[in-house]
Design a protein around this motif. Structure first.
Motif, PDB file in Angstrom:
ATOM      1  N   MET A 129       0.831  -1.200   0.000  1.00  0.00           N
ATOM      2  CA  MET A 129       0.000   0.000   0.000  1.00  0.00           C
ATOM      3  C   MET A 129       0.870   1.255   0.000  1.00  0.00           C
ATOM      4  O   MET A 129       0.640   2.186  -0.773  1.00  0.00           O
ATOM      5  CB  MET A 129      -0.880  -0.013   1.242  1.00  0.00           C
ATOM      6  N   ALA A 130       1.873   1.277   0.886  1.00  0.00           N
ATOM      7  CA  ALA A 130       2.754   2.446   0.972  1.00  0.00           C
ATOM      8  C   ALA A 130       3.459   2.669  -0.367  1.00  0.00           C
ATOM      9  O   ALA A 130       3.590   3.805  -0.831  1.00  0.00           O
ATOM     10  CB  ALA A 130       3.771   2.247   2.084  1.00  0.00           C
ATOM     11  N   ASP A 131       3.881   1.577  -1.012  1.00  0.00           N
ATOM     12  CA  ASP A 131       4.539   1.697  -2.318  1.00  0.00           C
ATOM     13  C   ASP A 131       3.593   2.300  -3.342  1.00  0.00           C
ATOM     14  O   ASP A 131       3.969   3.190  -4.099  1.00  0.00           O
ATOM     15  CB  ASP A 131       4.984   0.307  -2.818  1.00  0.00           C
ATOM     16  N   ARG A 132       2.370   1.803  -3.334  1.00  0.00           N
ATOM     17  CA  ARG A 132       1.398   2.260  -4.312  1.00  0.00           C
ATOM     18  C   ARG A 132       1.068   3.750  -4.099  1.00  0.00           C
ATOM     19  O   ARG A 132       0.966   4.510  -5.057  1.00  0.00           O
ATOM     20  CB  ARG A 132       0.126   1.407  -4.182  1.00  0.00           C
ATOM     21  N   VAL A 133       0.935   4.131  -2.822  1.00  0.00           N
ATOM     22  CA  VAL A 133       0.647   5.529  -2.527  1.00  0.00           C
ATOM     23  C   VAL A 133       1.790   6.415  -3.019  1.00  0.00           C
ATOM     24  O   VAL A 133       1.567   7.465  -3.620  1.00  0.00           O
ATOM     25  CB  VAL A 133       0.397   5.732  -1.013  1.00  0.00           C
ATOM     26  N   ARG A 134       3.020   5.954  -2.812  1.00  0.00           N
ATOM     27  CA  ARG A 134       4.169   6.750  -3.263  1.00  0.00           C
ATOM     28  C   ARG A 134       4.180   6.840  -4.793  1.00  0.00           C
ATOM     29  O   ARG A 134       4.410   7.905  -5.362  1.00  0.00           O
ATOM     30  CB  ARG A 134       5.466   6.149  -2.733  1.00  0.00           C
ATOM     31  N   ASP A 135       3.885   5.721  -5.455  1.00  0.00           N
ATOM     32  CA  ASP A 135       3.816   5.739  -6.922  1.00  0.00           C
ATOM     33  C   ASP A 135       2.772   6.727  -7.407  1.00  0.00           C
ATOM     34  O   ASP A 135       2.999   7.485  -8.355  1.00  0.00           O
ATOM     35  CB  ASP A 135       3.455   4.343  -7.452  1.00  0.00           C
ATOM     36  N   LEU A 136       1.604   6.697  -6.742  1.00  0.00           N
ATOM     37  CA  LEU A 136       0.522   7.581  -7.160  1.00  0.00           C
ATOM     38  C   LEU A 136       0.923   9.037  -6.991  1.00  0.00           C
ATOM     39  O   LEU A 136       0.641   9.877  -7.843  1.00  0.00           O
ATOM     40  CB  LEU A 136      -0.745   7.297  -6.340  1.00  0.00           C
ATOM     41  N   MET A 137       1.594   9.346  -5.886  1.00  0.00           N
ATOM     42  CA  MET A 137       1.989  10.725  -5.643  1.00  0.00           C
ATOM     43  C   MET A 137       2.956  11.195  -6.718  1.00  0.00           C
ATOM     44  O   MET A 137       2.863  12.307  -7.224  1.00  0.00           O
ATOM     45  CB  MET A 137       2.597  10.874  -4.252  1.00  0.00           C
ATOM     46  N   ARG A 138       3.897  10.302  -7.102  1.00  0.00           N
ATOM     47  CA  ARG A 138       4.838  10.673  -8.165  1.00  0.00           C
ATOM     48  C   ARG A 138       4.099  10.836  -9.481  1.00  0.00           C
ATOM     49  O   ARG A 138       4.355  11.764 -10.252  1.00  0.00           O
ATOM     50  CB  ARG A 138       5.901   9.576  -8.305  1.00  0.00           C
TER      51      ARG A 138
END
Lengths: 328, 290
Positions: A129-138
């Motif tokens: 989840m944390a990875d996905r959130v970071r990807d989305l922010m980028r």
């Protein structure tokens, strides 16, 4: 352009709206609207306040109950789905609202807002989840250090990026963008429009882009539909509608757009609609524009306009218009 | 994936204002509430006398070194009785309001979110309860269930519940129309998640404000019930009963009513200020550190 259009029209549409109607009591907010959106296509839906354009978006998303017609996404009739199956279909279509701050829960941090769709659809793994959130922010151009902020601690443009990121979290096929830049500063509007255009191209998204003026949708839309009083009055490929608008209402809308060329701007003739749009709880019989139409006045007020409602008919390849008298 | 480089201005934290629990009033509230809670919990250790022990040489005595706040008509130490009375007051105040808030907010959320038939059914019942004056209703329930601390809590709780249900419902009706609730629905969130995560946090402010008022109200109703002999049974010390017993000796021993009234005032004031400070503290926009 015409070649690609043919291909798009032949391909199975992602979204097929047929004869959609929405009533709020006596008010016919949407009255017999039909269109399709092909995979990867962006349809601009333009109309003034109260024309029913936002209601069309909400009815497609099944956020308001339609009183008639069907909405098919990927061949599935959304109106016929029960709660749980509709919930899973919602992954495929997401929404971006006009007021970015209003669409973000003020008590949730940005990271939680971006993670919410993932949580709702059953992602439990904290690291993923944390990875996905970071990807989305980028993906939407937000700095990592924004993750811990609250919506009131970021700018309107950033908030709209968050809303776009949230809409993309579930990898939808269709985005309904309901005037996504109308409440932003002009300088920010272009950034957000560019972001949407980039994302659409790189992710192959289909989009229903709702706006209240033709200038905003010009660069992002493949086709444009113009709504007036709950009906689509003209639907055509983007370049055609700007070059050869057929419906008198579209012409008057286009004549209101300033031209960035002083000579042409001076020569620009404005077609001004008389009076206010009629109330949708008591629309005029026949053509919805009949009471304000400049073309009708030119023609000497033919009775036809008040008798029969013009159907949306194809006058040229891909160019549909609902007017008894519109000619090139 | 595209990487869209953007201009992201650096976030400047706003200056920490002294709001919420750090404000002077917030500190006063904390002191008052901690003091009263401390007294309620530890009164067995710190009370100078047994609250029910009679001193036959000191009836209706004024404040003195032996009895700081004087004695009542049975020669019992007023300070000790007030200390023990805080237990009853806090249990009734928080218990009844907690009960009313839990039931009322639950019903209000269901009614406001569902609308339609369930809404109508819930609100008819709530309106019917609201039609009775709360003291009358509490009296009736007490008469049916018999006296006792838990019965008081339930009786006052039921009488207060409609206020919470109505307030909650009206708040839900406005919050549910906000875009972030629609967005959650569009994401495919189920009703319980929308209600608990997205609606409940936004209605708590007004609900807590109402609860504040009702804590004081509940303490007062308990006094009324005790006054009528339906409340906490003697000899158990209750502020309401002490206040009432002081009425009979107002000219001889005004301190009985004065000090018990002061105890009620301090508690209501402390709780009110505390809730106020907490509400500020919980509001993410206030700038107070959460």
């Amino acid at each position: 352009m015409p070649d690609t259009l043919k291909v798009q029209e032949k391909a199975q549409p992602l979204l097929k709206v047929t004869d959609l109607a929405v009533r709020f009591g006596e008010v016919r907010a949407v009255d017999g609207v039909s269109f399709t959106i092909a995979p990867g296509e962006t349809l601009g839906l333009v109309g003034e306040s109260g024309s029913g354009k936002s209601t069309v978006g909400r009815a497609i998303l099944q956020l308001v109950r339609s009183s008639g017609g069907t909405v098919e996404l990927d061949g599935t009739d959304l109106g016929a789905l029960n709660g749980e199956r509709l919930r899973t279909m919602r992954r495929k279509m997401q929404v971006v609202f006009q007021d970015p701050r209003g669409s973000l829960d003020p008590r949730m941090r940005i990271s939680a807002i971006l993670a919410e769709p993932l949580v709702i659809h059953g992602l439990r793994d904290k690291t993923a989840m944390a990875d996905r959130v970071r990807d989305l922010m980028r993906l939407v151009g937000l700095h990592d250090d924004m993750a811990d902020r609250f919506p009131h601690q970021i700018s309107g443009g950033q908030a709209q990026r968050v809303a776009i990121g949230r809409a993309l979290a579930l990898e939808p096929a269709l985005i309904v963008a309901d005037e996504p830049v109308s409440s932003l500063d002009v300088s920010i509007q272009a950034q957000v429009m560019n972001l949407l255009a980039d994302l659409r191209a790189s992710l192959g998204l289909s989009m229903l882009f709702i706006a209240h003026d033709l200038a905003v949708v010009r660069h992002i839309s493949d086709r444009i539909a113009v709504m007036y009083l709950g009906q689509i009055v003209e639907l055509a490929p983007r370049d055609r509608i700007y070059a050869k608008p057929l419906h008198p209402y579209t012409r008057s809308l286009l004549s209101a757009v300033p031209v960035p060329d002083p000579a042409r701007e001076r020569a620009r003739k404005r077609i001004i609609l008389e009076g206010d749009p009629p109330s949708p709880d008591n629309p005029p019989p026949g053509c919805p524009l009949s009471s304000r139409c400049a073309l009708r006045r030119e023609l000497g007020d033919p009775a036809e306009c008040e008798k029969r409602r013009p159907a949306l008919t194809e006058t040229a390849l891909g160019h549909h218009v609902a007017c008894h008298f519109a000619r090139e | 994936m595209t990487d869209v480089s953007t201009h992201t201005p650096h976030y400047v934290p706003r200056p920490r204002t002294t709001r919420g629990l750090r404000s002077p009033l917030g500190i006063l509230a904390l002191v008052l509430v901690v003091l009263i809670l401390g007294v309620a919990i530890f009164c067995g250790l710190i009370a100078p006398y047994d609250p029910n022990k009679q001193d036959y040489n000191a009836f209706l005595e004024g404040p003195s070194a032996a009895h700081w706040l004087g004695t009542d008509h049975l020669g019992r130490d007023l300070l000790s009785r007030l200390m023990y009375g805080s237990r009853v007051a806090l249990m009734v105040g928080f218990g009844a309001v907690g009960f009313a808030m839990f039931c009322g907010v639950t019903l209000g959320l269901l009614a406001g979110y569902s609308r339609g038939f369930l809404d109508d059914a819930i609100m008819r019942v709530v309106d019917a309860i609201l039609a009775f004056p709360s003291v009358m209703l509490a009296l009736g329930i007490m008469a049916a269930l018999g006296p006792g601390l838990s019965t008081i809590i339930i009786a006052i709780g039921i009488a207060d519940m409609p206020l919470f249900a109505r307030l909650t419902r009206s708040q839900v009706l406005s919050v549910r129309e906000r875009d972030f609730v629609t967005a959650a629905l569009a994401m495919g969130a189920r009703a319980p998640r929308i209600i608990i995560r997205h609606i409940l946090p936004h209605i708590l402010g007004p609900v807590i404000a109402l609860a504040t008022l009702q804590v004081g109200h509940a303490i007062l109703i308990e006094a009324v019930l005790s006054f009528l002999g339906l409340g906490v049974q003697p000899p158990t010390a209750s502020w309401g009963a002490i206040l009432k017993s002081g009425f009979d000796y107002l000219e001889l021993a005004p301190w009985i009513s004065a000090f018990s009234g002061l105890a009620i005032l301090m508690t209501v004031l402390g709780v009110t200020l505390l809730e106020d400070a907490l509400r500020e503290q919980m509001d993410p926009k206030s700038g107070a550190k959460t």
